[in-house]
Design a protein around this motif. Structure first.
Motif, PDB file in Angstrom:
ATOM      1  N   LEU A  87       8.818 -11.768  37.537  1.00  0.00           N
ATOM      2  CA  LEU A  87       9.670 -10.659  37.092  1.00  0.00           C
ATOM      3  C   LEU A  87      10.983 -11.185  36.502  1.00  0.00           C
ATOM      4  O   LEU A  87      11.402 -10.777  35.406  1.00  0.00           O
ATOM      5  CB  LEU A  87       9.979  -9.724  38.262  1.00  0.00           C
ATOM      6  CG  LEU A  87       8.836  -8.819  38.727  1.00  0.00           C
ATOM      7  CD1 LEU A  87       9.258  -8.047  39.965  1.00  0.00           C
ATOM      8  CD2 LEU A  87       8.419  -7.870  37.615  1.00  0.00           C
ATOM      9  N   GLY A 101       7.489  -3.874  42.572  1.00  0.00           N
ATOM     10  CA  GLY A 101       8.146  -4.704  41.543  1.00  0.00           C
ATOM     11  C   GLY A 101       9.009  -3.859  40.637  1.00  0.00           C
ATOM     12  O   GLY A 101      10.156  -4.214  40.342  1.00  0.00           O
ATOM     13  N   ALA A 102       8.474  -2.712  40.211  1.00  0.00           N
ATOM     14  CA  ALA A 102       9.221  -1.850  39.295  1.00  0.00           C
ATOM     15  C   ALA A 102      10.481  -1.315  39.964  1.00  0.00           C
ATOM     16  O   ALA A 102      11.541  -1.235  39.336  1.00  0.00           O
ATOM     17  CB  ALA A 102       8.345  -0.699  38.828  1.00  0.00           C
ATOM     18  N   PHE A 106      -2.992  -3.076  44.170  1.00  0.00           N
ATOM     19  CA  PHE A 106      -2.441  -3.474  42.874  1.00  0.00           C
ATOM     20  C   PHE A 106      -1.297  -2.560  42.467  1.00  0.00           C
ATOM     21  O   PHE A 106      -0.228  -3.005  42.048  1.00  0.00           O
ATOM     22  CB  PHE A 106      -3.551  -3.456  41.824  1.00  0.00           C
ATOM     23  CG  PHE A 106      -3.078  -3.873  40.471  1.00  0.00           C
ATOM     24  CD1 PHE A 106      -2.646  -5.175  40.229  1.00  0.00           C
ATOM     25  CD2 PHE A 106      -3.047  -2.960  39.429  1.00  0.00           C
ATOM     26  CE1 PHE A 106      -2.189  -5.553  38.979  1.00  0.00           C
ATOM     27  CE2 PHE A 106      -2.599  -3.330  38.177  1.00  0.00           C
ATOM     28  CZ  PHE A 106      -2.175  -4.627  37.951  1.00  0.00           C
ATOM     29  N   GLU A 107      -1.545  -1.242  42.655  1.00  0.00           N
ATOM     30  CA  GLU A 107      -0.489  -0.269  42.327  1.00  0.00           C
ATOM     31  C   GLU A 107       0.745  -0.499  43.185  1.00  0.00           C
ATOM     32  O   GLU A 107       1.878  -0.369  42.711  1.00  0.00           O
ATOM     33  CB  GLU A 107      -1.006   1.159  42.540  1.00  0.00           C
ATOM     34  CG  GLU A 107      -1.922   1.643  41.438  1.00  0.00           C
ATOM     35  CD  GLU A 107      -2.676   2.912  41.813  1.00  0.00           C
ATOM     36  OE1 GLU A 107      -3.388   3.414  40.946  1.00  0.00           O
ATOM     37  OE2 GLU A 107      -2.540   3.376  42.971  1.00  0.00           O
ATOM     38  N   SER A 108       0.518  -0.843  44.448  1.00  0.00           N
ATOM     39  CA  SER A 108       1.645  -1.075  45.348  1.00  0.00           C
ATOM     40  C   SER A 108       2.537  -2.193  44.831  1.00  0.00           C
ATOM     41  O   SER A 108       3.758  -2.076  44.842  1.00  0.00           O
ATOM     42  CB  SER A 108       1.138  -1.442  46.739  1.00  0.00           C
ATOM     43  OG  SER A 108       0.309  -0.426  47.230  1.00  0.00           O
ATOM     44  N   VAL A 109       1.894  -3.277  44.403  1.00  0.00           N
ATOM     45  CA  VAL A 109       2.679  -4.406  43.888  1.00  0.00           C
ATOM     46  C   VAL A 109       3.484  -3.951  42.670  1.00  0.00           C
ATOM     47  O   VAL A 109       4.673  -4.249  42.536  1.00  0.00           O
ATOM     48  CB  VAL A 109       1.760  -5.596  43.532  1.00  0.00           C
ATOM     49  CG1 VAL A 109       2.559  -6.712  42.894  1.00  0.00           C
ATOM     50  CG2 VAL A 109       1.040  -6.102  44.772  1.00  0.00           C
ATOM     51  N   LEU A 110       2.846  -3.186  41.782  1.00  0.00           N
ATOM     52  CA  LEU A 110       3.523  -2.704  40.583  1.00  0.00           C
ATOM     53  C   LEU A 110       4.704  -1.816  40.938  1.00  0.00           C
ATOM     54  O   LEU A 110       5.801  -1.974  40.397  1.00  0.00           O
ATOM     55  CB  LEU A 110       2.548  -1.920  39.696  1.00  0.00           C
ATOM     56  CG  LEU A 110       1.612  -2.738  38.816  1.00  0.00           C
ATOM     57  CD1 LEU A 110       0.839  -1.812  37.880  1.00  0.00           C
ATOM     58  CD2 LEU A 110       2.366  -3.784  38.014  1.00  0.00           C
ATOM     59  N   ILE A 111       4.464  -0.873  41.856  1.00  0.00           N
ATOM     60  CA  ILE A 111       5.519   0.085  42.226  1.00  0.00           C
ATOM     61  C   ILE A 111       6.701  -0.658  42.841  1.00  0.00           C
ATOM     62  O   ILE A 111       7.860  -0.455  42.460  1.00  0.00           O
ATOM     63  CB  ILE A 111       4.972   1.141  43.218  1.00  0.00           C
ATOM     64  CG1 ILE A 111       3.979   2.060  42.501  1.00  0.00           C
ATOM     65  CG2 ILE A 111       6.115   1.953  43.819  1.00  0.00           C
ATOM     66  CD1 ILE A 111       3.200   2.965  43.440  1.00  0.00           C
ATOM     67  N   VAL A 128       5.886 -13.387  42.674  1.00  0.00           N
ATOM     68  CA  VAL A 128       6.062 -12.135  41.915  1.00  0.00           C
ATOM     69  C   VAL A 128       7.493 -12.019  41.412  1.00  0.00           C
ATOM     70  O   VAL A 128       7.743 -11.693  40.244  1.00  0.00           O
ATOM     71  CB  VAL A 128       5.687 -10.911  42.788  1.00  0.00           C
ATOM     72  CG1 VAL A 128       6.000  -9.615  42.045  1.00  0.00           C
ATOM     73  CG2 VAL A 128       4.217 -10.962  43.162  1.00  0.00           C
ATOM     74  N   THR A 157      12.993  -4.137  40.067  1.00  0.00           N
ATOM     75  CA  THR A 157      13.478  -4.402  38.714  1.00  0.00           C
ATOM     76  C   THR A 157      14.451  -3.314  38.267  1.00  0.00           C
ATOM     77  O   THR A 157      15.485  -3.604  37.665  1.00  0.00           O
ATOM     78  CB  THR A 157      12.295  -4.463  37.734  1.00  0.00           C
ATOM     79  OG1 THR A 157      11.331  -5.370  38.244  1.00  0.00           O
ATOM     80  CG2 THR A 157      12.736  -4.928  36.368  1.00  0.00           C
TER      81      THR A 157
END
Lengths: 275, 315
Positions: free
Chosen positions: B286, B114-115, B107-112, B282, B118
């Motif tokens: 975003l 994506g961030a 989950f963190e990987s997807v967030l990192i 994803v 972005t």
């Protein structure tokens, strides 16, 4: 200025035009002459209406007097000074809304003061005074898009007045308004004119408007615009526009204009027909 | 007798109309209270729009028209998010000897990831806008600058951002810089031309008003032209936002280390259509969020603009 072109007029006159001409896109294929040989003297505090068929160059003359455009021929003076740039002494009011949509009413009115770097308090004070004179003090903090067309033009007048102009130039300012609003706006303008003591140069193609407002009516010929005649309206103010004299004047002005409108039409038809 | 009957009828009619009026009143009250829930309706329509699209896809799958190995429908590629998220793991990408199970959770990987993407879009967009507006204004402000610079800008404008990719790598190697450079270079030239176009269409009356009030050239630019072009420029920015999202993926697919583009490349190289569609989903979320934020900002900054969309509704 060389001695032979020295002005032969009183330097107290609000506006003086000598031999003024304007050719748009001069020197190119698309060059066309809008104005020719305009000689005109306007006294301080005088109300002068420019009347003529559409496209006769009367608005062009107003822009030249405002200093927004340069004359191709001749020279314009205002209170003895040659006109070569725009000046806050000569405020121009347009037909279309020209308020800044991103500013509130009072910020619009005090725009000229903001340009000079006046403080916020001073700007608000001057704006309040000017808005008081046009009866819109309550709309001070509104935005232009919240106002009706007539109110917007009153704000535009207030904005011009806030500059304390000596000459008020108006380019068909009420043309976009309905008939009732227009009549009210004419009364309103006459009040403002009397209070301010400024000269008003008012462009219109409405004969009724000319008779209602003017001390003198400058009648233009069709293109290139020249002064056909200067017609004095010596009716006492406040005017009874239904009087026989007013009616007679309207008829005379209509006849003066008719030839020009006919000529303008013939010219436009000739222009539209391939040679 | 007849009179009585008529009275009776009138009475019945009145009695019938009273509950009807009450119902109408209630309905109108309900609607006014729902006006405050306007955003809820928007969410509902957004969900419906997406569900319809997903539903059609699922239908194609159910009917056997779409091969699930090539075009896996949403319920398949969204089925195991943790499994998919593993591929977003940035910790192991270039470190030899570390396994996929180390580093941040799925989950963190997807967030990192994506961030990171972005951030590249955002920085690129801000840089490109600031540069483009500045250059556009300078072009109109100084004739000399116009003649000197505009031909080159017009010349470079049609060059595809892909052509700049090698340049980005030559100049910036790997990391954030080449990706941001790509976004900037893809947007800058168009945005300069758009700025100039916006300046040229500013209402002459507004400029003339400022002139008659004695405004100088810098004052006219600062107080009239820049505020007047703002609405158009925000529109241009919104259009270019999507362009930025497209370019950033291309940039990231080569040598940036991590980001959505890398995941897409990984999916391509390992023949993993589920991962492709998951990544697309994803990116979609975003981009949608970014656009929504920009629209909010637009409404805040451009408070004076009327809602034009509503005007067209009545047609």
């Amino acid at each position: 200025m060389s001695s032979e072109s020295a002005p032969t007029f009183s330097s107290r006159d609000a506006v003086v035009c000598r031999g003024v001409g304007k050719t748009w896109a001069a020197g190119t294929k698309r060059a066309h002459e809008a104005l020719r040989d305009i000689d005109l003297d306007i006294k301080p505090g005088e109300f002068v209406v420019f009347l003529g068929p559409s496209g006769c160059g009367k608005s062009t003359l107003l822009y030249l007097i405002a200093g927004l455009e340069d004359a191709t021929d001749g020279q314009i003076w205002s209170f003895g000074d040659a006109v070569d740039t725009p000046s806050p002494e000569r405020s121009l009011i347009f037909q279309e809304t020209s308020l800044f949509p991103w500013l509130t009413v009072w910020q619009n009115v005090s725009f000229g003061l903001a340009i000079r770097g006046a403080s916020q308090e001073e700007r608000r004070k001057v704006a309040a005074e000017a808005l008081q004179r046009v009866g819109l003090i309550a709309a001070m903090d509104k935005r232009p898009d919240e106002l009706s067309g007539g109110m917007r033009q009153r704000v535009a007048v207030a904005r011009a007045l806030a500059m304390r102009p000596k000459v008020l130039l108006m380019d068909e300012p009420f043309a976009a308004l309905d008939v009732q609003t227009r009549a009210r706006m004419q009364d309103f303008l006459l009040d403002v004119w009397r209070d301010s003591g400024a000269s008003v140069l008012f462009v219109t193609h409405h004969i009724d408007e000319a008779v209602a407002l003017a001390d003198r009516v400058v009648v233009f010929t069709s293109r290139p615009g020249r002064i056909k005649t200067i017609y004095p309206i010596d009716l006492p103010r406040p005017r009874n526009l239904f009087s026989r004299e007013a009616e007679a004047m309207r008829i005379q002005l209509t006849e003066l204009l008719r030839d020009e409108v006919d000529r303008a039409f013939a010219e436009q038809e000739a222009f539209a027909t391939p040679a | 007798m007849a009179v009585v009957t008529r009275d009776g009828e009138a009475g019945v009619a009145a009695g019938a109309s009273r509950p009807a009026a009450a119902t109408r009143l209630l309905a109108s009250r309900l609607f006014t209270s729902m006006a405050g829930l306007n955003w809820l309706a928007k969410v509902w329509w957004t969900c419906l729009s997406i569900s319809l699209f997903a539903g059609l896809w699922e239908l194609c799958w159910a009917m056997g028209w779409a091969d699930e190995k090539l075009l896996p429908p949403p319920h398949i590629f969204l089925d195991n998010i943790a499994e998919q998220g593993r591929f977003f793991n940035t910790a192991t990408r270039w470190q030899v000897g570390t396994s996929m199970t180390e580093g941040p959770s799925a989950f963190e990987s997807v967030l990192i990831t994506g961030a990171a993407t972005t951030m590249r879009v955002f920085v690129g967009l801000v840089l490109a806008s600031v540069l483009a507006i500045a250059v556009g204004v300078l072009v109109r402000y100084y004739r000399f600058f116009d003649r000197l610079v505009l031909p080159t800008i017009t010349l470079l404008s049609p060059v595809s951002p892909i052509a700049w990719l090698p340049v980005a790598i030559f100049l910036f190697g790997i990391g954030n810089a080449p990706a941001i450079f790509m976004v900037v270079v893809a947007l800058f030239f168009h945005m300069v031309l758009a700025t100039i176009n916006q300046i040229d269409t500013v209402n002459t009356n507004l400029i003339n008003v400022a002139r008659t009030m004695g405004a100088s050239k810098p004052q006219i630019y600062a107080r009239v032209i820049v505020p007047a072009i703002l609405p158009g420029m925000l529109q241009v920015l919104r259009m270019n936002l999507f362009g930025a999202w497209m370019v950033v993926l291309v940039a990231e697919s080569t040598g940036v280390g991590y980001g959505m583009g890398q995941v897409i490349m990984l999916a391509r190289n390992t023949f993993n259509p589920s991962l492709v569609f998951f990544t697309i989903a994803v990116i979609g979320v975003l981009g949608f969020t970014f656009d929504w934020l920009l629209r909010l900002a637009q409404r805040r900054i451009l408070y004076w603009l009327p809602d034009t969309a509503e005007r067209l509704r009545v047609l």
